[in-house]
Design a protein around this motif. Sequence first.
Motif, mmCIF file in Angstrom:
data_model
loop_
_atom_site.group_PDB
_atom_site.id
_atom_site.type_symbol
_atom_site.label_atom_id
_atom_site.label_comp_id
_atom_site.label_asym_id
_atom_site.label_seq_id
_atom_site.Cartn_x
_atom_site.Cartn_y
_atom_site.Cartn_z
ATOM 1 N N ASN A 1 15.595 -8.681 -0.942
ATOM 2 C CA ASN A 1 14.793 -7.512 -0.588
ATOM 3 C C ASN A 1 14.335 -6.800 -1.854
ATOM 4 O OD1 ASN A 1 15.147 -7.823 2.260
ATOM 5 N ND2 ASN A 1 17.240 -7.115 1.965
ATOM 6 N N ILE A 2 13.039 -6.568 -1.939
ATOM 7 C CA ILE A 2 12.437 -5.894 -3.092
ATOM 8 C C ILE A 2 12.031 -4.489 -2.668
ATOM 9 C CG2 ILE A 2 10.562 -5.927 -4.783
ATOM 10 C CD1 ILE A 2 12.430 -8.326 -5.034
ATOM 11 N N ILE A 3 12.374 -3.505 -3.491
ATOM 12 C CA ILE A 3 11.894 -2.138 -3.294
ATOM 13 C C ILE A 3 10.971 -1.819 -4.464
ATOM 14 C CG2 ILE A 3 12.485 0.308 -3.113
ATOM 15 C CD1 ILE A 3 15.279 -0.598 -2.149
ATOM 16 N N TYR A 4 9.728 -1.518 -4.161
ATOM 17 C CA TYR A 4 8.766 -1.066 -5.168
ATOM 18 C C TYR A 4 8.791 0.461 -5.147
ATOM 19 C CZ TYR A 4 6.978 -5.732 -4.111
ATOM 20 O OH TYR A 4 6.864 -7.082 -3.873
ATOM 21 N N LYS A 5 8.761 1.065 -6.325
ATOM 22 C CA LYS A 5 8.811 2.530 -6.389
ATOM 23 C C LYS A 5 7.770 3.028 -7.373
ATOM 24 C CE LYS A 5 12.144 6.293 -7.213
ATOM 25 N NZ LYS A 5 13.562 6.582 -7.451
ATOM 26 N N VAL A 6 7.075 4.089 -6.988
ATOM 27 C CA VAL A 6 6.095 4.718 -7.877
ATOM 28 C C VAL A 6 6.248 6.234 -7.764
ATOM 29 C CG1 VAL A 6 4.240 4.665 -6.143
ATOM 30 C CG2 VAL A 6 3.655 4.755 -8.582
ATOM 31 N N ASN A 7 6.128 6.901 -8.904
ATOM 32 C CA ASN A 7 6.167 8.354 -8.963
ATOM 33 C C ASN A 7 5.167 8.795 -10.023
ATOM 34 O OD1 ASN A 7 6.975 10.989 -8.389
ATOM 35 N ND2 ASN A 7 8.653 10.948 -9.879
ATOM 36 N N ILE A 8 4.338 9.783 -9.690
ATOM 37 C CA ILE A 8 3.295 10.230 -10.622
ATOM 38 C C ILE A 8 3.482 11.696 -10.971
ATOM 39 C CG2 ILE A 8 1.612 8.514 -9.851
ATOM 40 C CD1 ILE A 8 0.263 10.816 -8.224
ATOM 41 N N SER A 9 2.890 12.076 -12.098
ATOM 42 C CA SER A 9 2.910 13.474 -12.526
ATOM 43 C C SER A 9 1.693 14.193 -11.953
ATOM 44 C CB SER A 9 2.876 13.560 -14.057
ATOM 45 O OG SER A 9 1.587 13.197 -14.528
ATOM 46 N N ALA A 10 1.674 15.505 -12.083
ATOM 47 C CA ALA A 10 0.573 16.318 -11.562
ATOM 48 C C ALA A 10 -0.741 16.063 -12.302
ATOM 49 C CB ALA A 10 0.937 17.794 -11.639
ATOM 50 N N ILE A 11 -0.699 15.484 -13.496
ATOM 51 C CA ILE A 11 -1.938 15.232 -14.242
ATOM 52 C C ILE A 11 -2.494 13.821 -14.019
ATOM 53 C CG2 ILE A 11 -1.394 16.953 -16.008
ATOM 54 C CD1 ILE A 11 -0.636 14.578 -17.848
ATOM 55 N N GLN A 12 -1.838 13.037 -13.170
ATOM 56 C CA GLN A 12 -2.310 11.670 -12.886
ATOM 57 C C GLN A 12 -3.583 11.745 -12.037
ATOM 58 O OE1 GLN A 12 -0.375 8.852 -13.980
ATOM 59 N NE2 GLN A 12 -2.284 7.793 -13.566
ATOM 60 N N GLY B 1 6.362 6.604 -13.122
ATOM 61 C CA GLY B 1 6.070 5.218 -13.397
ATOM 62 C C GLY B 1 6.110 4.355 -12.153
ATOM 63 N N PHE B 2 6.103 3.036 -12.393
ATOM 64 C CA PHE B 2 6.102 2.027 -11.339
ATOM 65 C C PHE B 2 7.142 0.984 -11.695
ATOM 66 C CE2 PHE B 2 4.006 -2.062 -9.878
ATOM 67 C CZ PHE B 2 4.369 -1.925 -8.552
ATOM 68 N N ASP C 1 0.858 -1.185 0.000
ATOM 69 C CA ASP C 1 0.000 0.000 0.000
ATOM 70 C C ASP C 1 0.892 1.232 0.000
ATOM 71 O OD1 ASP C 1 -1.816 2.049 0.396
ATOM 72 O OD2 ASP C 1 -2.752 1.143 2.150
ATOM 73 N N PHE C 2 0.837 1.994 -1.092
ATOM 74 C CA PHE C 2 1.658 3.198 -1.196
ATOM 75 C C PHE C 2 1.017 4.407 -0.520
ATOM 76 C CE2 PHE C 2 3.228 0.768 -4.892
ATOM 77 C CZ PHE C 2 4.582 0.774 -4.599
ATOM 78 N N GLY C 3 -0.213 4.260 -0.044
ATOM 79 C CA GLY C 3 -0.907 5.392 0.562
ATOM 80 C C GLY C 3 -1.235 6.443 -0.485
ATOM 81 N N THR C 4 -1.388 7.680 -0.058
ATOM 82 C CA THR C 4 -1.701 8.776 -0.965
ATOM 83 C C THR C 4 -0.427 9.219 -1.674
ATOM 84 O OG1 THR C 4 -3.489 9.506 0.479
ATOM 85 C CG2 THR C 4 -2.655 11.113 -1.131
ATOM 86 N N LEU C 5 -0.460 9.195 -2.994
ATOM 87 C CA LEU C 5 0.712 9.585 -3.786
ATOM 88 C C LEU C 5 0.708 11.090 -4.027
ATOM 89 C CD1 LEU C 5 0.661 6.703 -6.419
ATOM 90 C CD2 LEU C 5 2.009 6.854 -4.326
ATOM 91 N N THR C 6 1.886 11.693 -3.965
ATOM 92 C CA THR C 6 2.065 13.116 -4.222
ATOM 93 C C THR C 6 2.841 13.273 -5.521
ATOM 94 O OG1 THR C 6 2.124 13.560 -1.840
ATOM 95 C CG2 THR C 6 3.025 15.263 -3.302
ATOM 96 N N ALA D 1 8.579 10.533 -5.224
ATOM 97 C CA ALA D 1 8.600 9.076 -5.335
ATOM 98 C C ALA D 1 8.242 8.439 -4.002
ATOM 99 C CB ALA D 1 9.972 8.598 -5.790
ATOM 100 N N THR D 2 7.441 7.395 -4.070
ATOM 101 C CA THR D 2 7.030 6.646 -2.887
ATOM 102 C C THR D 2 7.529 5.221 -3.041
ATOM 103 O OG1 THR D 2 5.062 8.029 -2.689
ATOM 104 C CG2 THR D 2 5.046 5.934 -1.515
ATOM 105 N N THR D 3 8.062 4.658 -1.952
ATOM 106 C CA THR D 3 8.567 3.295 -2.003
ATOM 107 C C THR D 3 7.904 2.430 -0.941
ATOM 108 O OG1 THR D 3 10.415 3.770 -0.525
ATOM 109 C CG2 THR D 3 10.832 4.006 -2.898
ATOM 110 N N ALA D 4 7.941 1.142 -1.185
ATOM 111 C CA ALA D 4 7.492 0.132 -0.229
ATOM 112 C C ALA D 4 8.386 -1.082 -0.434
ATOM 113 C CB ALA D 4 6.028 -0.215 -0.458
ATOM 114 N N THR D 5 8.406 -1.987 0.527
ATOM 115 C CA THR D 5 9.316 -3.128 0.431
ATOM 116 C C THR D 5 8.623 -4.445 0.754
ATOM 117 O OG1 THR D 5 10.001 -2.942 2.736
ATOM 118 C CG2 THR D 5 11.289 -1.720 1.128
#
Length: 135
Positions: free
Chosen positions: A107-118, A70-71, A9-14, A18-22
Amino acid sequence: FAIDNLDIDFGTLTPGVATTATSTLTTTSPSGLGFQITASESTPLRLNSGTTIPDFPGTNTLWTSVTTYGFGFNANTSYFSTNNHFSKFANQIFDSSNTHVKNHLTNIIYKVNISAIQPAGTYQNYIVYTATPQY
């Protein structure tokens, strides 16, 4: 083969942050010649409406720019140059051994980053890890 965290669960994305989880994979291979692990995804992260977050556009590619969206994922294996190199989930081998292992941790790091238009919302997909023994 086990995965310690099945619900990421990445929670609320800004946008632009970039938001990460493991999660951690634990592998024990038979007494044969080791194993290989691949990762793929059911779809890009998506809303029920069909809107998606694009996949990270590289394989073992440096991801430090806040304008790269991206993700993707990283693993603490020799398949990644550093912990800042990420890959899309493209059914590629990202961990392996040619010898028997017991309780091998990845160990896995998941990463997501979004643009302002997402568009806002709850994005989902499934990640499929396949551990194949070598004989």
